[in-house]
Design a protein around this motif. Structure first.
Motif, PDB file in Angstrom:
ATOM      1  N   SER A  28      -0.938  -1.531  11.214  1.00  0.00           N
ATOM      2  CA  SER A  28      -1.721  -0.320  11.502  1.00  0.00           C
ATOM      3  C   SER A  28      -1.411   0.810  10.525  1.00  0.00           C
ATOM      4  CB  SER A  28      -1.474   0.152  12.936  1.00  0.00           C
ATOM      5  OG  SER A  28      -0.106   0.472  13.120  1.00  0.00           O
ATOM      6  N   GLU A  29      -0.223   0.806   9.935  1.00  0.00           N
ATOM      7  CA  GLU A  29       0.136   1.840   8.976  1.00  0.00           C
ATOM      8  C   GLU A  29      -0.527   1.626   7.612  1.00  0.00           C
ATOM      9  OE1 GLU A  29       4.408   1.743   8.963  1.00  0.00           O
ATOM     10  OE2 GLU A  29       4.525   2.743  10.922  1.00  0.00           O
ATOM     11  N   HIS A  30      -1.188   0.479   7.431  1.00  0.00           N
ATOM     12  CA  HIS A  30      -1.807   0.144   6.148  1.00  0.00           C
ATOM     13  C   HIS A  30      -3.274  -0.223   6.300  1.00  0.00           C
ATOM     14  CE1 HIS A  30       2.137   0.227   4.281  1.00  0.00           C
ATOM     15  NE2 HIS A  30       2.558  -0.295   5.423  1.00  0.00           N
TER      16      HIS A  30
END
Length: 179
Positions: A28-30
């Motif tokens: 989710s961070e990418h």
């Protein structure tokens, strides 16, 4: 949440022999690096039925390993970087282990993804990759083997993607070697 339904995230964790987490990566961070276009993002946010609680279905990860690209100076193929494939998102990528960012990506958009007229039907080989859908086990062929440095992937040609790519009438699974 993405749209009306909760989703599960995808995480890769490296643990040392004592049980300590030494490296971690959270999909989710990418998400912005995965290459989804505006139509795909709209489809995701308005989908009525979740096909899976896992949006991306990252079903494989492996270290890049020894390969001729790195030996010739291409840092994207550093042996400690990690190859992943997203069965649900129709893309494959290499994670730069030092930064966590994507160093390389193929997909999710392919020339013939939803336009069957762009699918290659000639028997001429090798041919360009016209689409991949529902793939598994993407990995770099290691140095010392035929095809070293190429990406080998089992393209299951399943209904996957945003919105899903559906198989041809007479489609079948295939193994692709991509240079």
């Amino acid at each position: 949440r993405f749209g009306p339904y909760p989703i599960t995230d995808q995480r890769i964790v490296e643990i040392d022999p004592r049980g300590k987490i030494v490296w971690s990566w959270l999909a989710s961070e990418h998400f912005h690096e995965f290459g989804f276009n505006e139509n795909e993002m709209d489809f995701l946010s308005h989908r009525s039925m979740p096909r899976s609680p896992s949006l991306l279905e990252i079903n494989n990860m492996s270290p890049v390993g020894s390969n001729p690209h790195f030996l010739s100076g291409d840092m994207r193929f550093h042996p400690e970087n990690i190859v992943i494939d997203s069965r649900g998102g129709n893309f494959m990528a290499i994670i730069d282990k030092a930064t966590g960012s994507l160093a390389w990506r193929m997909g999710p958009s392919y020339p013939a993804r939803h336009d069957y007229s762009k699918r290659q039907v000639s028997g001429k080989l090798p041919r360009d990759v016209d689409y991949i859908s529902g793939q598994h086990d993407a990995h770099i062929i290691p140095s010392g083997l035929p095809g070293a440095g190429d990406l080998l992937v089992f393209d299951n040609q399943g209904a996957a993607g945003f919105e899903p790519v559906y198989r041809d009438f007479f489609s079948a699974s295939r193994i692709l070697e991509i240079d």
